[in-house]
Design an enzyme around this catalytic site. Structure first.
Site, PDB file in Angstrom:
ATOM      1  N   CYS A  80       0.904   3.361   3.002  1.00 15.34           N
ATOM      2  CA  CYS A  80       1.353   2.577   4.583  1.00 15.34           C
ATOM      3  C   CYS A  80       3.153   2.831   3.990  1.00 15.34           C
ATOM      4  O   CYS A  80       3.817   2.519   5.381  1.00 15.34           O
ATOM      5  CB  CYS A  80       1.250   0.904   4.418  1.00 15.34           C
ATOM      6  SG  CYS A  80      -0.978   0.574   5.189  1.00 15.34           S
ATOM      7  N   HIS A 107      -6.822   2.596   1.321  1.00 14.95           N
ATOM      8  CA  HIS A 107      -6.083   2.823   2.055  1.00 14.95           C
ATOM      9  C   HIS A 107      -6.678   4.266   2.364  1.00 14.95           C
ATOM     10  O   HIS A 107      -6.828   5.269   2.152  1.00 14.95           O
ATOM     11  CB  HIS A 107      -4.539   3.904   2.856  1.00 14.95           C
ATOM     12  CG  HIS A 107      -4.355   3.778   3.837  1.00 14.95           C
ATOM     13  ND1 HIS A 107      -2.752   2.377   4.540  1.00 14.95           N
ATOM     14  CD2 HIS A 107      -4.991   4.116   4.894  1.00 14.95           C
ATOM     15  CE1 HIS A 107      -3.048   3.370   5.921  1.00 14.95           C
ATOM     16  NE2 HIS A 107      -3.703   4.483   6.076  1.00 14.95           N
ATOM     17  N   HIS A 123      -9.914  13.766   1.748  1.00 15.64           N
ATOM     18  CA  HIS A 123      -8.954  15.397   1.409  1.00 15.64           C
ATOM     19  C   HIS A 123      -9.692  15.881   2.061  1.00 15.64           C
ATOM     20  O   HIS A 123     -10.583  15.835   2.448  1.00 15.64           O
ATOM     21  CB  HIS A 123      -9.796  14.928  -0.294  1.00 15.64           C
ATOM     22  CG  HIS A 123      -9.653  13.744  -1.469  1.00 15.64           C
ATOM     23  ND1 HIS A 123      -8.373  13.993  -1.620  1.00 15.64           N
ATOM     24  CD2 HIS A 123     -10.042  12.713  -1.209  1.00 15.64           C
ATOM     25  CE1 HIS A 123      -8.327  13.343  -2.400  1.00 15.64           C
ATOM     26  NE2 HIS A 123      -8.886  11.234  -2.416  1.00 15.64           N
ATOM     27  N   ASN A 173     -13.461   9.375  -1.117  1.00 14.37           N
ATOM     28  CA  ASN A 173     -14.109   8.608  -1.971  1.00 14.37           C
ATOM     29  C   ASN A 173     -13.763   6.776  -1.256  1.00 14.37           C
ATOM     30  O   ASN A 173     -12.580   6.534  -1.072  1.00 14.37           O
ATOM     31  CB  ASN A 173     -12.797   8.844  -3.020  1.00 14.37           C
ATOM     32  CG  ASN A 173     -13.338  10.263  -3.848  1.00 14.37           C
ATOM     33  OD1 ASN A 173     -14.149  10.683  -3.680  1.00 14.37           O
ATOM     34  ND2 ASN A 173     -12.121  10.611  -4.152  1.00 14.37           N
ATOM     35  N   HIS A 203      -8.686   7.653   3.258  1.00 13.23           N
ATOM     36  CA  HIS A 203      -8.280   9.145   3.577  1.00 13.23           C
ATOM     37  C   HIS A 203      -9.413   9.677   3.606  1.00 13.23           C
ATOM     38  O   HIS A 203     -10.062  10.043   2.761  1.00 13.23           O
ATOM     39  CB  HIS A 203      -6.661   8.976   2.251  1.00 13.23           C
ATOM     40  CG  HIS A 203      -7.333   8.566   0.567  1.00 13.23           C
ATOM     41  ND1 HIS A 203      -7.749   6.943   0.494  1.00 13.23           N
ATOM     42  CD2 HIS A 203      -7.556   9.617  -0.125  1.00 13.23           C
ATOM     43  CE1 HIS A 203      -7.552   7.279  -0.973  1.00 13.23           C
ATOM     44  NE2 HIS A 203      -7.912   8.502  -1.110  1.00 13.23           N
ATOM     45  N   CYS A 235       0.875  -1.295   0.255  1.00 13.15           N
ATOM     46  CA  CYS A 235       0.015  -0.506   0.060  1.00 13.15           C
ATOM     47  C   CYS A 235       0.752   1.417   0.315  1.00 13.15           C
ATOM     48  O   CYS A 235       1.905   1.444   0.871  1.00 13.15           O
ATOM     49  CB  CYS A 235      -0.717   0.048   1.079  1.00 13.15           C
ATOM     50  SG  CYS A 235      -1.781   1.740   1.603  1.00 13.15           S
ATOM     51  N   ASP A 270      -1.366  16.384  -0.549  1.00  9.97           N
ATOM     52  CA  ASP A 270      -1.391  15.520  -2.175  1.00  9.97           C
ATOM     53  C   ASP A 270      -0.381  15.923  -3.329  1.00  9.97           C
ATOM     54  O   ASP A 270       0.147  16.639  -3.242  1.00  9.97           O
ATOM     55  CB  ASP A 270      -2.579  15.751  -2.112  1.00  9.97           C
ATOM     56  CG  ASP A 270      -3.372  15.015  -3.240  1.00  9.97           C
ATOM     57  OD1 ASP A 270      -4.368  13.586  -3.595  1.00  9.97           O
ATOM     58  OD2 ASP A 270      -2.609  14.904  -4.773  1.00  9.97           O
TER      59      ASP A 270
HETATM   60  P1  AMP Z   1      -8.070   9.087  -4.309  1.00  8.42           P
HETATM   61  O1  AMP Z   1      -8.596   9.248  -5.459  1.00  8.42           O
HETATM   62  O2  AMP Z   1     -10.036   9.768  -3.330  1.00  8.42           O
HETATM   63  O3  AMP Z   1      -7.865   7.362  -3.619  1.00  8.42           O
HETATM   64  O4  AMP Z   1      -6.947   9.927  -4.215  1.00  8.42           O
HETATM   65  C1  AMP Z   1      -5.967   9.794  -3.442  1.00  8.42           C
HETATM   66  C2  AMP Z   1      -5.342  10.598  -3.737  1.00  8.42           C
HETATM   67  O5  AMP Z   1      -3.550  10.923  -3.322  1.00  8.42           O
HETATM   68  C3  AMP Z   1      -4.486  11.098  -5.241  1.00  8.42           C
HETATM   69  O6  AMP Z   1      -5.886  12.955  -4.880  1.00  8.42           O
HETATM   70  C4  AMP Z   1      -3.241  11.518  -5.814  1.00  8.42           C
HETATM   71  O7  AMP Z   1      -2.904  12.793  -6.429  1.00  8.42           O
HETATM   72  C5  AMP Z   1      -2.649  11.284  -3.863  1.00  8.42           C
HETATM   73  N1  AMP Z   1      -1.270  10.271  -3.914  1.00  8.42           N
HETATM   74  C6  AMP Z   1      -1.239   9.483  -4.905  1.00  8.42           C
HETATM   75  N2  AMP Z   1       0.581   9.650  -4.226  1.00  8.42           N
HETATM   76  C7  AMP Z   1       0.723  10.370  -3.207  1.00  8.42           C
HETATM   77  C8  AMP Z   1       1.333  10.399  -3.044  1.00  8.42           C
HETATM   78  N3  AMP Z   1       3.033   9.552  -2.946  1.00  8.42           N
HETATM   79  N4  AMP Z   1       1.862  11.129  -1.989  1.00  8.42           N
HETATM   80  C9  AMP Z   1       0.833  12.027  -2.108  1.00  8.42           C
HETATM   81  N5  AMP Z   1      -0.036  11.824  -2.581  1.00  8.42           N
HETATM   82  C10 AMP Z   1      -0.348  10.963  -3.345  1.00  8.42           C
END
Ligand code: AMP
Length: 115
Positions: A10, A100, A104, A89, A102, A7, A33
């Site tokens: 993680c 995982h 926003h 989401n 999260h 993940c 982000d």
């Molecule tokens: P979701 O579509 O709700 O799963 O959003 C996942 C979010 O994680 C997106 O807005 C990505 O830009 C963000 N994301 C993915 N990889 C990373 C990373 N390494 N560092 C920071 N944000 C990330």
């Protein structure tokens, strides 16, 4: 504590992938982000690996409350005083890309790139 080595979040928690951290304690991590929709766009995540909101139980309620309560505090600290959006989401139809949980938190002056 449950973690998943595959993940990406993680791996951020473990320090294996760099992130711009905003807040960290035993239970939660907040970082910027990588592809922000808004001038300020952070992700609030539990350190416990929970894939989606579907996996939550009543035991997680205090942690979720803490995630929500952190949002206005951190937004103020980041200079966002005119409002912000919170978004979680869930699953494929919810367009969840990272499996995982999260939240926003997005704010700052408009226009935004998205949202
Ligand atoms: P979701 O579509 O709700 O799963 O959003 C996942 C979010 O994680 C997106 O807005 C990505 O830009 C963000 N994301 C993915 N990889 C990373 C990373 N390494 N560092 C920071 N944000 C990330």
């Amino acid at each position: 504590m449950s973690t998943d080595p595959n993940c990406i979040f993680c791996r951020i928690i473990a320090g294996q992938i760099p992130s711009r951290k905003v807040f960290e304690d035993d239970e939660l991590l907040v970082f910027h982000d990588i592809a922000p929709w808004a001038p300020v766009h952070v992700l609030v995540i539990p350190k416990l690996h929970i894939a989606t909101l579907y996996e939550l139980t009543a035991e997680h309620a205090p942690m979720l409350g803490r995630m929500l309560a952190l949002a206005p505090k951190l937004m103020r600290e980041l200079g966002v005083v005119n409002g912000f959006r919170t978004l979680i989401n869930t699953g494929e139809d919810g367009r969840q890309e990272v499996q995982h949980v999260h939240m926003h938190v997005m704010g700052g002056p408009r226009p935004w790139a998205k949202g």
